[in-house]
Design a protein around this motif. Sequence first.
Motif, mmCIF file in Angstrom:
data_model
loop_
_atom_site.group_PDB
_atom_site.id
_atom_site.type_symbol
_atom_site.label_atom_id
_atom_site.label_comp_id
_atom_site.label_asym_id
_atom_site.label_seq_id
_atom_site.Cartn_x
_atom_site.Cartn_y
_atom_site.Cartn_z
ATOM 1 N N UNK A 1 -37.831 -17.791 63.387
ATOM 2 C CA UNK A 1 -37.374 -16.686 64.242
ATOM 3 C C UNK A 1 -37.337 -17.113 65.711
ATOM 4 N N UNK A 2 -36.319 -16.614 66.425
ATOM 5 C CA UNK A 2 -36.139 -16.966 67.849
ATOM 6 C C UNK A 2 -36.824 -15.954 68.764
ATOM 7 N N UNK A 3 -37.344 -14.905 68.212
ATOM 8 C CA UNK A 3 -38.075 -13.897 68.986
ATOM 9 C C UNK A 3 -38.995 -13.137 68.050
ATOM 10 N N UNK A 4 -40.111 -12.645 68.605
ATOM 11 C CA UNK A 4 -41.123 -11.984 67.777
ATOM 12 C C UNK A 4 -41.636 -10.751 68.502
ATOM 13 N N UNK A 5 -41.678 -9.615 67.791
ATOM 14 C CA UNK A 5 -42.195 -8.364 68.355
ATOM 15 C C UNK A 5 -43.261 -7.823 67.421
ATOM 16 N N UNK A 6 -44.457 -7.572 67.955
ATOM 17 C CA UNK A 6 -45.563 -7.028 67.172
ATOM 18 C C UNK A 6 -45.766 -5.567 67.572
ATOM 19 N N UNK A 7 -45.577 -4.657 66.626
ATOM 20 C CA UNK A 7 -45.664 -3.215 66.901
ATOM 21 C C UNK A 7 -47.033 -2.625 66.539
ATOM 22 N N UNK A 8 -47.993 -3.471 66.152
ATOM 23 C CA UNK A 8 -49.329 -2.976 65.789
ATOM 24 C C UNK A 8 -49.924 -2.120 66.906
ATOM 25 N N UNK A 9 -50.517 -1.006 66.533
ATOM 26 C CA UNK A 9 -51.241 -0.172 67.495
ATOM 27 C C UNK A 9 -50.357 0.746 68.319
ATOM 28 N N UNK A 10 -49.031 0.711 68.118
ATOM 29 C CA UNK A 10 -48.129 1.578 68.894
ATOM 30 C C UNK A 10 -47.879 2.874 68.141
ATOM 31 N N UNK A 11 -47.617 3.934 68.893
ATOM 32 C CA UNK A 11 -47.172 5.183 68.277
ATOM 33 C C UNK A 11 -45.710 5.014 67.891
ATOM 34 N N UNK A 12 -45.178 5.952 67.124
ATOM 35 C CA UNK A 12 -43.770 5.866 66.713
ATOM 36 C C UNK A 12 -42.841 5.856 67.920
#
Length: 200
Positions: free
Chosen positions: A102-113
Motif C-alpha cells: 500500500x502507498x498510504x495507510x490510515x488507522x481509524x482505531x479509537x475514532x467516532x463514526x
Amino acid sequence: MARKGRTITPEETKLWQSVARSALPMHRSAPPPEPEEHPLRPVVPRVEELPPADIQAFRVGERAEARRPHVLLGSLPERLAAGGVRMDRRTFEQMNRGKLAPEGRLDLHGMTLSEAHGALIRFVVEGQRRQRRLLLVITGKGRNPSDEGPIPVRMGALRHQVPQWLALPPLGGLVLQVTQAHLRHGGAGAYYVYLRRNRA
C-alpha cells in the motif's frame, strides 16, 4: 351595546313565503338521481385458516434453547465480492495475495463514526491528488456486543460503515475497488482501497 331585533309578524312571514314560492332559481340543475334500492349486505371478512403453530412442550425449570445469532446480511467479504472485479485481474489477484505494498495507510482505531468519516474523505482525496493507487484503511474487527438483546447490533461499526462511505459521494467516483486486506496487512480488520487513475 347590542340592539334588540324586532320580532317578525305573522303577516310578514306569509308575505315572505309567497315571494319565495314565486322566485325562480338562477341556475337550474337536474335533480339528483334517486338512489337505487337494494338491500345492504354486511361485509364479512374472509378468515384464512393458519396452520397450527409448532409449539414445543416446555416445563417450568427447563432450560430454554440457546438463541441463534441474528443474521442481518451476508458477510462483508461476500458483499464486497458480489460487486465483481472492476480493475485489472492480474493486479487484483496480486493485491489479494498481499503482494502489492500500500502507498498510504490510515488507522481509524479509537475514532467516532463522524471523525472517521472526515478522516477517510481527506485521506482518499489526498491519495488521489498524489496519484496513489493502493491505499490501506484499518478499521479493526470491532468488539463483540456483550449483550445480544432483541435488537440486532453489528460487530464493528467502522468495519461495516467504511465500505459504504467508499461507495457513496464524494468518494465513490475516486474508488475503483474495495476488498478485505490480506492477513499481512490486517486481514478482516482492514481494507484495500484501489483508486482510479488520476487524469489530471
